[in-house]
Design a protein around this motif. Sequence first.
Motif, PDB file in Angstrom:
ATOM      1  N   PRO A 110      56.955  36.436  26.541  1.00 53.74           N
ATOM      2  CA  PRO A 110      56.158  35.826  27.595  1.00 53.74           C
ATOM      3  C   PRO A 110      55.518  36.897  28.476  1.00 53.74           C
ATOM      4  O   PRO A 110      56.099  37.962  28.675  1.00 53.74           O
ATOM      5  CB  PRO A 110      57.203  35.034  28.384  1.00 53.74           C
ATOM      6  N   VAL A 111      54.365  36.588  29.028  1.00 58.10           N
ATOM      7  CA  VAL A 111      53.702  37.526  29.936  1.00 58.10           C
ATOM      8  C   VAL A 111      54.339  37.408  31.318  1.00 58.10           C
ATOM      9  O   VAL A 111      54.446  36.305  31.854  1.00 58.10           O
ATOM     10  CB  VAL A 111      52.192  37.205  30.038  1.00 58.10           C
ATOM     11  N   ASP A 112      54.793  38.520  31.862  1.00 51.51           N
ATOM     12  CA  ASP A 112      55.368  38.537  33.208  1.00 51.51           C
ATOM     13  C   ASP A 112      54.235  38.861  34.192  1.00 51.51           C
ATOM     14  O   ASP A 112      53.948  40.020  34.476  1.00 51.51           O
ATOM     15  CB  ASP A 112      56.485  39.597  33.275  1.00 51.51           C
ATOM     16  N   ILE A 113      53.601  37.785  34.688  1.00 47.51           N
ATOM     17  CA  ILE A 113      52.399  37.977  35.507  1.00 47.51           C
ATOM     18  C   ILE A 113      52.707  38.700  36.815  1.00 47.51           C
ATOM     19  O   ILE A 113      51.959  39.575  37.252  1.00 47.51           O
ATOM     20  CB  ILE A 113      51.721  36.610  35.778  1.00 47.51           C
ATOM     21  N   GLU A 114      53.855  38.344  37.430  1.00 49.63           N
ATOM     22  CA  GLU A 114      54.231  38.995  38.693  1.00 49.63           C
ATOM     23  C   GLU A 114      54.313  40.499  38.513  1.00 49.63           C
ATOM     24  O   GLU A 114      53.788  41.279  39.301  1.00 49.63           O
ATOM     25  CB  GLU A 114      55.607  38.482  39.159  1.00 49.63           C
ATOM     26  N   GLN A 115      55.010  40.909  37.437  1.00 52.01           N
ATOM     27  CA  GLN A 115      55.190  42.346  37.251  1.00 52.01           C
ATOM     28  C   GLN A 115      53.885  43.032  36.832  1.00 52.01           C
ATOM     29  O   GLN A 115      53.633  44.176  37.210  1.00 52.01           O
ATOM     30  CB  GLN A 115      56.290  42.649  36.223  1.00 52.01           C
ATOM     31  N   TRP A 116      53.076  42.314  36.097  1.00 46.95           N
ATOM     32  CA  TRP A 116      51.772  42.886  35.714  1.00 46.95           C
ATOM     33  C   TRP A 116      50.956  43.204  36.978  1.00 46.95           C
ATOM     34  O   TRP A 116      50.357  44.270  37.112  1.00 46.95           O
ATOM     35  CB  TRP A 116      51.013  41.897  34.819  1.00 46.95           C
ATOM     36  N   HIS A 117      50.972  42.260  37.952  1.00 47.39           N
ATOM     37  CA  HIS A 117      50.273  42.500  39.214  1.00 47.39           C
ATOM     38  C   HIS A 117      50.839  43.722  39.921  1.00 47.39           C
ATOM     39  O   HIS A 117      50.094  44.541  40.468  1.00 47.39           O
ATOM     40  CB  HIS A 117      50.408  41.275  40.137  1.00 47.39           C
ATOM     41  N   GLU A 118      52.171  43.815  39.905  1.00 46.34           N
ATOM     42  CA  GLU A 118      52.830  44.935  40.605  1.00 46.34           C
ATOM     43  C   GLU A 118      52.412  46.280  39.992  1.00 46.34           C
ATOM     44  O   GLU A 118      52.060  47.226  40.704  1.00 46.34           O
ATOM     45  CB  GLU A 118      54.347  44.746  40.492  1.00 46.34           C
ATOM     46  N   VAL A 119      52.461  46.349  38.662  1.00 46.27           N
ATOM     47  CA  VAL A 119      52.110  47.598  37.971  1.00 46.27           C
ATOM     48  C   VAL A 119      50.637  47.923  38.202  1.00 46.27           C
ATOM     49  O   VAL A 119      50.268  49.062  38.489  1.00 46.27           O
ATOM     50  CB  VAL A 119      52.411  47.479  36.447  1.00 46.27           C
ATOM     51  N   PHE A 120      49.801  46.898  38.106  1.00 49.44           N
ATOM     52  CA  PHE A 120      48.360  47.092  38.286  1.00 49.44           C
ATOM     53  C   PHE A 120      48.049  47.571  39.708  1.00 49.44           C
ATOM     54  O   PHE A 120      47.211  48.453  39.914  1.00 49.44           O
ATOM     55  CB  PHE A 120      47.639  45.772  38.006  1.00 49.44           C
ATOM     56  N   HIS A 121      48.743  46.974  40.659  1.00 51.35           N
ATOM     57  CA  HIS A 121      48.509  47.335  42.060  1.00 51.35           C
ATOM     58  C   HIS A 121      48.868  48.810  42.295  1.00 51.35           C
ATOM     59  O   HIS A 121      48.085  49.569  42.875  1.00 51.35           O
ATOM     60  CB  HIS A 121      49.350  46.416  42.964  1.00 51.35           C
ATOM     61  N   LEU A 122      50.047  49.186  41.828  1.00 52.68           N
ATOM     62  CA  LEU A 122      50.492  50.570  42.074  1.00 52.68           C
ATOM     63  C   LEU A 122      49.654  51.577  41.279  1.00 52.68           C
ATOM     64  O   LEU A 122      49.208  52.592  41.823  1.00 52.68           O
ATOM     65  CB  LEU A 122      51.980  50.723  41.711  1.00 52.68           C
ATOM     66  N   ASN A 123      49.459  51.312  39.988  1.00 45.10           N
ATOM     67  CA  ASN A 123      48.842  52.331  39.123  1.00 45.10           C
ATOM     68  C   ASN A 123      47.329  52.404  39.232  1.00 45.10           C
ATOM     69  O   ASN A 123      46.748  53.466  39.022  1.00 45.10           O
ATOM     70  CB  ASN A 123      49.195  52.065  37.655  1.00 45.10           C
ATOM     71  N   CYS A 124      46.695  51.278  39.547  1.00 47.59           N
ATOM     72  CA  CYS A 124      45.223  51.265  39.537  1.00 47.59           C
ATOM     73  C   CYS A 124      44.609  51.053  40.922  1.00 47.59           C
ATOM     74  O   CYS A 124      43.805  51.857  41.361  1.00 47.59           O
ATOM     75  CB  CYS A 124      44.732  50.178  38.570  1.00 47.59           C
ATOM     76  N   VAL A 125      45.014  49.982  41.608  1.00 48.91           N
ATOM     77  CA  VAL A 125      44.354  49.645  42.880  1.00 48.91           C
ATOM     78  C   VAL A 125      44.691  50.686  43.963  1.00 48.91           C
ATOM     79  O   VAL A 125      43.807  51.157  44.697  1.00 48.91           O
ATOM     80  CB  VAL A 125      44.768  48.223  43.349  1.00 48.91           C
ATOM     81  N   SER A 126      45.975  51.064  44.034  1.00 48.24           N
ATOM     82  CA  SER A 126      46.416  51.934  45.132  1.00 48.24           C
ATOM     83  C   SER A 126      45.761  53.315  45.138  1.00 48.24           C
ATOM     84  O   SER A 126      45.353  53.780  46.211  1.00 48.24           O
ATOM     85  CB  SER A 126      47.939  52.089  45.101  1.00 48.24           C
ATOM     86  N   PRO A 127      45.652  54.001  43.997  1.00 49.34           N
ATOM     87  CA  PRO A 127      45.006  55.320  44.040  1.00 49.34           C
ATOM     88  C   PRO A 127      43.552  55.249  44.498  1.00 49.34           C
ATOM     89  O   PRO A 127      43.079  56.125  45.225  1.00 49.34           O
ATOM     90  CB  PRO A 127      45.076  55.823  42.587  1.00 49.34           C
ATOM     91  N   VAL A 128      42.860  54.174  44.091  1.00 44.89           N
ATOM     92  CA  VAL A 128      41.456  54.040  44.497  1.00 44.89           C
ATOM     93  C   VAL A 128      41.383  53.761  45.997  1.00 44.89           C
ATOM     94  O   VAL A 128      40.609  54.379  46.730  1.00 44.89           O
ATOM     95  CB  VAL A 128      40.750  52.917  43.699  1.00 44.89           C
TER      96      VAL A 128
END
Length: 245
Positions: A110-128
């Motif tokens: 199953p896709v863990d949407i909560e964790q996907w958001h967390e990883v995306f936020h830290l790895n992609c959104v935050s540095p920008v």
Amino acid sequence: MTHNIPFLVVITGASRGIGLELVRQYAQQGLSNGRFCKVIATCRDPENAPQLQALAEDVRRNGNDNIVIRELDVTNQDSVQAFKSSLRGRSIDILINNAGMYGSNAPLLPVDIEQWHEVFHLNCVSPVYLTQQLLENLKQSQLGKVVTISSDMGSITNNTGGGAYLYRSSKAALNAAMYSLSLDVKEFGITVMMLHPGHVKTDMGGPNAKISVEESASGLRKTIDDVSLDDSGAFRNWKGESMPW
Ligand SMILES: NC(=O)c1ccc[n+]([C@@H]2O[C@H](COP(=O)([O-])OP(=O)(O)OC[C@H]3O[C@@H](n4cnc5c(N)ncnc54)[C@H](OP(=O)(O)O)[C@@H]3O)[C@@H](O)[C@H]2O)c1
């Protein structure tokens, strides 16, 4: 004359792993041309970063006071704003967006949407977001380099194994966003690069990884020195070799 002024290097995720080793090397060795550096080593919880505290203490004991530890959770906008305020008017020469997480390696379902958001936020959104918030500081520098620790797992060309949806997608999107940023800030003389650090023995890379933090960080430092404004937007590895998108 200006050579006596230390370069200011800001590093996120400095509590352990690659970030911690980058702090050590920049504080003890400076740039590869020997230019002295002051390092602002940021982490979420300085009180619970014993390796970083010990390094700063060690460097102090040897007569240097060039590691400053600051609290920064790059995923928290209030924390970023407080950090930004603490640096108002100061020039940042090198910003290293290093903080990152792997997240679950679960198969497609199953896709863990909560964790996907967390990883995306830290790895992609935050540095920008952090880079945008510190742009005025970077503009003030003669050097002005934005380094983001990406990953070969963000390379679509190199993906022969599948899986790792959360991590792969976050690093691929990070590369895309940082490439755009490289075009947008070039007019200010700011160089942007995305660097793959190698498969490194850290909590994330695991004990069977191929290279040590020392080897990774010293290669990264040299590559950071070598990439100039003409190469801005480059995606390279710790040996300075170009990476495929
Ligand atoms: N190791 C490898 O083989 C490898 C390969 C390719 C790319 N990379 C990339 O290299 C970078 C560093 O990885 P590493 O191997 O050194 O990982 P690590 O040992 O797991 O360290 C991760 C660092 O990120 C910090 N961090 C996590 N969430 C944060 C947040 N919200 N705000 C601020 N800091 C946060 C951690 O701080 P806490 O101590 O507070 O948790 C820690 O300092 C990452 O971007 C990673 O994706 C690593």
